[in-house]
Scaffold this motif. Structure first.
Motif, PDB file in Angstrom:
ATOM      1  N   ASP A 296     -43.967 -38.532  -6.701  1.00 14.56           N
ATOM      2  CA  ASP A 296     -43.759 -38.931  -5.175  1.00 14.56           C
ATOM      3  C   ASP A 296     -43.507 -40.457  -4.894  1.00 14.56           C
ATOM      4  O   ASP A 296     -43.702 -41.240  -5.707  1.00 14.56           O
ATOM      5  N   VAL A 358     -31.842 -42.404   8.520  1.00 14.35           N
ATOM      6  CA  VAL A 358     -32.065 -41.537   7.523  1.00 14.35           C
ATOM      7  C   VAL A 358     -30.801 -40.917   6.795  1.00 14.35           C
ATOM      8  O   VAL A 358     -30.577 -40.879   5.720  1.00 14.35           O
ATOM      9  N   SER A 362     -29.998 -41.500   3.046  1.00 13.54           N
ATOM     10  CA  SER A 362     -30.150 -40.335   2.282  1.00 13.54           C
ATOM     11  C   SER A 362     -29.115 -40.139   1.253  1.00 13.54           C
ATOM     12  O   SER A 362     -29.108 -39.787   0.304  1.00 13.54           O
ATOM     13  N   ASN A 365     -29.144 -42.432  -1.401  1.00 15.06           N
ATOM     14  CA  ASN A 365     -30.150 -42.217  -2.369  1.00 15.06           C
ATOM     15  C   ASN A 365     -30.827 -40.665  -2.443  1.00 15.06           C
ATOM     16  O   ASN A 365     -31.570 -40.436  -2.024  1.00 15.06           O
ATOM     17  N   PRO A 366     -29.849 -40.017  -3.013  1.00 19.33           N
ATOM     18  CA  PRO A 366     -29.942 -38.524  -3.278  1.00 19.33           C
ATOM     19  C   PRO A 366     -31.310 -37.936  -3.808  1.00 19.33           C
ATOM     20  O   PRO A 366     -31.663 -37.075  -3.563  1.00 19.33           O
ATOM     21  N   LEU A 368     -34.116 -39.069  -2.963  1.00 19.92           N
ATOM     22  CA  LEU A 368     -35.263 -39.265  -2.145  1.00 19.92           C
ATOM     23  C   LEU A 368     -34.911 -38.266  -1.209  1.00 19.92           C
ATOM     24  O   LEU A 368     -34.094 -38.012  -0.588  1.00 19.92           O
ATOM     25  N   THR A 369     -36.250 -37.675  -0.579  1.00 17.85           N
ATOM     26  CA  THR A 369     -36.448 -36.780   0.518  1.00 17.85           C
ATOM     27  C   THR A 369     -36.042 -37.679   2.084  1.00 17.85           C
ATOM     28  O   THR A 369     -36.262 -38.740   1.936  1.00 17.85           O
ATOM     29  N   PRO A 370     -35.567 -36.947   2.819  1.00 17.82           N
ATOM     30  CA  PRO A 370     -35.385 -37.689   4.356  1.00 17.82           C
ATOM     31  C   PRO A 370     -36.833 -37.904   4.649  1.00 17.82           C
ATOM     32  O   PRO A 370     -36.770 -39.309   5.268  1.00 17.82           O
ATOM     33  N   GLU A 371     -37.851 -37.270   4.358  1.00 15.72           N
ATOM     34  CA  GLU A 371     -39.112 -37.756   4.718  1.00 15.72           C
ATOM     35  C   GLU A 371     -39.504 -39.266   4.017  1.00 15.72           C
ATOM     36  O   GLU A 371     -40.008 -40.183   4.718  1.00 15.72           O
ATOM     37  N   GLN A 372     -39.259 -39.262   2.763  1.00 16.38           N
ATOM     38  CA  GLN A 372     -39.711 -40.620   2.233  1.00 16.38           C
ATOM     39  C   GLN A 372     -38.603 -41.674   2.620  1.00 16.38           C
ATOM     40  O   GLN A 372     -39.129 -42.956   2.852  1.00 16.38           O
ATOM     41  N   GLU A 374     -37.516 -41.875   5.824  1.00 15.92           N
ATOM     42  CA  GLU A 374     -37.906 -42.308   7.034  1.00 15.92           C
ATOM     43  C   GLU A 374     -39.300 -43.101   7.277  1.00 15.92           C
ATOM     44  O   GLU A 374     -39.440 -43.710   7.927  1.00 15.92           O
TER      45      GLU A 374
END
Length: 431
Positions: A296, A358, A362, A365-366, A368-372, A374
């Protein structure tokens, strides 16, 4: 690597040559001796990554297609460890590049010395550039007397990568669970790290690239205590402040008492599954194994002073003593315009506020998740404090490193060592 004395001599040579050039009227760009056709531009960089170079060359090719006066644009990779000394040697020796990347710790010397050409006039006059889109906080280190001297092309936040599998093996909650229940502090991370070490034999947390040599990476920790190595204008040492003393007491305990971080002479690679946490920049995400552990991405743990963020930064500037400073500045305007910046965002987080979204980050940086993106990356870029920098950086770094050597032994007098550190660098800060 060159000694601090050699670097100081080079810096003095640069300053002297700039003064002489200014008297002769050729420094500052656009002088009468500048070429107007068959121009060959050279830009020194510290990466030899093939993907990076392919992107740079693509941008350069597009620029040259519309600028027939530019015969070539060469990106010249130099070894990272000797990068600054090599560039300054080239400038002092009359072989200056047209453009150069500049490390954050060298920025004050380059910005204050006159080695770089002011950019405001060129960038503001470039159609579609949107100069005001550049974040003021990102540009602060590269600004002198209201002029942008270097463009902060990469503002990369430090983050915490977490190995959730290793935490589970030690019977601990995941990183996200620690964050959610309010136990995402340095004390909590160190306690979890000690449990990981005791239960699995592997390492707790690692401040990547510190290695008991590169002390400025510890700003990713001590900023959580509200500490700083010197005061705001850089004239007084604050290594001996109560806040810094508490931060180093925490680090000393982690290394020698709780064993939650590796001690001197030992190492652990988070990306090989050898540690539960590591503090590093988001660009290191490409080191994550494809079929490895569950991981994570979280912000830096809070310290006693609360939440905070730290960034690393690289700038690019036009060498005032380069062969074609105005042509170089015009290319820099294209290399850093909104379209080019969006392309460069694939590797180098941009300082443009319009690109801190985002969607843009995003795509860049594929992993990483959008939440990470943001909740961790964008706030880190927007709010991060740049790692410490100062004029005479080479001398200061050498003195601090030598002084802190006495700290990394069991039973060290932390306050005493930090007081000695201030005694060692105070004369350099007062210059």
């Amino acid at each position: 690597m060159r000694s601090a004395r050699t670097l100081t001599a080079i810096a003095a040579a640069i300053t002297g040559s700039l003064v002489l050039a200014a008297c002769g009227g050729s420094a500052g760009g656009g002088g009468s001796n500048e070429q107007t056709e068959n121009i060959a531009l050279r830009m020194t960089i510290w990466t030899s990554n093939e993907d990076h170079l392919a992107l740079f060359n693509s941008i350069a090719d597009d620029y040259m297609a519309d600028h027939p006066e530019i015969a070539s644009i060469t990106f010249d990779p130099l070894p990272f460890d000797d990068y600054t000394s090599t560039v300054t040697t080239q400038i002092a020796g009359g072989n200056a590049p047209d453009l150069a990347w500049v490390l954050e710790n060298a920025a004050p010397d380059f910005v204050a010395s006159g080695a770089l050409m002011p950019l405001n006039d060129t960038l503001e006059a470039t159609e579609g550039y949107d100069f005001d889109d550049i974040s003021a906080s990102a540009a602060e280190l590269w600004t002198h007397d209201g002029e942008l001297i270097g463009y902060p092309f990469s503002t990369s936040p430090f983050v915490t990568f977490v190995n959730d599998d290793l935490l589970a093996e030690a019977g601990l909650p995941s990183g996200a669970e620690m964050l959610a229940d309010g136990s995402w502090t340095w004390e909590d991370v160190s306690a979890a790290g000690a449990t990981v070490k005791a239960g699995t034999g592997r390492t707790g947390f690692v401040v990547r690239d510190f290695d008991y040599l590169n002390w400025d990476y510890l700003s990713t920790v001590w900023n959580g205590w509200g500490a700083s190595p010197w005061n705001e204008d850089g004239t007084q040492c604050t290594f001996d402040s109560p806040e810094m003393t508490e931060a180093f007491e925490f680090l000393h305990d982690a290394a020698f008492t709780s064993s939650s971080m590796p001690g001197p002479g030992t190492s652990a690679d988070f990306f090989a599954g050898e540690a539960a946490f590591t503090v590093t920049q988001i660009s290191r995400a490409n080191l994550l194994p494809e079929d490895g552990f569950a991981w994570d991405l979280l912000p830096l743990p809070a310290g006693p002073d609360g939440e905070y963020a730290v960034t690393g930064q690289g700038g690019v500037g036009v060498i005032a003593q380069g062969p074609n400073p105005q042509a170089a500045a015009d290319f820099l305007a294209y290399f850093t315009n909104p379209e080019s910046s969006e392309a460069l965002a694939a590797y180098f987080p941009p300082p443009r506020e319009s690109l801190l979204t985002v969607d843009v980050l995003s795509a860049a940086n594929p992993l990483l998740t959008p939440e990470q993106i943001e909740t961790v990356v964008i706030p880190g870029i927007a709010n991060g404090q740049v790692r410490p920098s100062h004029t005479d950086a080479a001398q200061i770094a050498q003195q601090v490193r030598a002084s802190l050597d006495d700290l990394w032994t069991p039973g060290a007098d932390v306050a005493g060592v930090l007081g000695q550190t201030c005694g060692a660098i105070a004369p350099l800060l007062e210059k």
